[in-house]
Design an enzyme around this catalytic site. Structure first.
Site, mmCIF file in Angstrom:
data_model
loop_
_atom_site.group_PDB
_atom_site.id
_atom_site.type_symbol
_atom_site.label_atom_id
_atom_site.label_comp_id
_atom_site.label_asym_id
_atom_site.label_seq_id
_atom_site.Cartn_x
_atom_site.Cartn_y
_atom_site.Cartn_z
ATOM 1 N N CYS A 1 0.847 -1.194 0.000
ATOM 2 C CA CYS A 1 0.000 0.000 0.000
ATOM 3 C C CYS A 1 0.886 1.249 0.000
ATOM 4 C CB CYS A 1 -0.942 -0.064 1.199
ATOM 5 S SG CYS A 1 -2.084 1.318 1.344
ATOM 6 N N ASP B 1 -9.079 -2.814 -7.387
ATOM 7 C CA ASP B 1 -8.613 -1.816 -6.428
ATOM 8 C C ASP B 1 -9.352 -0.505 -6.670
ATOM 9 O OD1 ASP B 1 -7.102 0.117 -4.968
ATOM 10 O OD2 ASP B 1 -5.363 -1.212 -5.034
ATOM 11 N N HIS C 1 -7.780 -4.125 -3.246
ATOM 12 C CA HIS C 1 -6.651 -3.521 -2.541
ATOM 13 C C HIS C 1 -6.423 -4.261 -1.218
ATOM 14 C CE1 HIS C 1 -3.934 -0.104 -1.759
ATOM 15 N NE2 HIS C 1 -4.203 -0.394 -0.491
#
Length: 300
Positions: free
Chosen positions: A171, A234, A267
């Site tokens: 991330c 995502d 994600h």
């Protein structure tokens, strides 16, 4: 910032699991799972420390700050190839510690600096706005300085092979991975897990400027191959930015660099303590990461 699907707080069972996940940091670093993102239904992977040395350390950053970090490495004198682990926005918590132990089980020494603790450790916090303020305070130059300090400290450790260094990040740390490989020639490879590549389509001019340098602008500066591991679904990193990054890598002839996109993944698909965890994509990405490091770091 990542889109968290159903962030939930800890339960008594979760806390029991957190204590099982290696409580030897003596208060230096948070040892539970990030409170703001932990799913109550999660069954996180817990890697034991058999055959490993796992400990909290501090090292001097260039600005004089004593940076806490978590280290896991195989027992023995080494020297071992080293992987720097750049965390998510939640900092160094049980999941990041476990990633370090998994890398150590694969024969690497892994170090995870606690980039955010100059302000506050975000791991035990529930308020996402507060967490985002803490993360925003960790600017590019500070973070690159913290990595520089880690690399300098590693050169002094007899168990660390400072000629075989890599970096991975998740991330926020995925973006840091691209940035670090463009900055430090000492790094032989990087693996970026769903790090933002370009500004969001609705980003303000201030957000665009504060996020620089963006990975899409760094393809020509990469000093080693980077493997990007991204998710088809995502919500924070559109596939258009992935394709833009792929085109930039091709245009600049970035040898060995590539991007994998996992169908149906969201994600945070590697984060086994979150609702977004996707076991098959996580396992495949991990295998591809180890193969990437085997070729470019261990084989350096």
């Amino acid at each position: 910032m990542p889109h968290l699907l159903t962030p939930e707080g800890q339960t008594a069972d979760d806390l029991k699991l957190s204590r099982r996940s290696l409580g030897l940091l003596g208060g230096v670093l948070f040892t539970g799972y990030a409170t703001a993102a932990l799913s109550q239904s999660a069954e996180p992977v817990v890697t034991d420390d058999t055959g490993l040395v796992a400990e909290a350390v501090t090292y001097p950053a260039p600005d004089g700050f004593e940076m806490p970090a978590y280290i896991a490495r195989p027992e023995g004198s080494g020297p071992f190839p080293v992987i720097v682990v750049a965390s998510e926005i939640f900092g160094v918590h049980a999941y990041i510690e476990d990633v370090c132990r998994r890398l150590a089980k694969a024969g690497y020494a892994a170090i995870a600096p606690a980039f955010f603790v100059r302000v506050e450790d975000p791991a035990p916090l529930e308020d996402m706005q507060q967490i985002q303020r803490i993360v925003a305070a960790a600017g590019y130059e500070q973070v690159m300085g913290d990595i520089s300090g880690a690399l300098a400290w590693l050169e002094q450790q007899p168990w660390a092979d400072s000629e075989r260094l890599g970096i991975t990040g998740f991330c926020w740390g995925g973006k840091v991975t691209w940035q670090a490989v463009a900055r430090f020639a000492a790094l032989k490879a990087g693996v970026a897990w769903y790090g933002r590549l370009a500004p969001a389509p609705d980003a303000s001019p201030e957000q665009i400027e504060s996020g620089r340098p963006w990975p899409v602008d760094l393809a020509a500066d990469l000093k080693a191959p980077v493997l990007g591991l991204y998710a088809e679904e995502d919500r924070g990193i559109p596939l258009t930015s992935v394709e833009t990054m792929r085109a930039a890598l091709t245009r600049e002839g970035a040898e060995g660099s590539s991007i994998e996109v996992y169908p149906g993944a969201q994600h945070g698909f590697h984060a086994d303590y979150r609702a977004s965890y996707k076991a098959d994509a996580a396992a495949d990405g991990w295998a591809k990461m180890l193969a990437h490091f085997e070729r470019w770091v261990r084989g350096a």
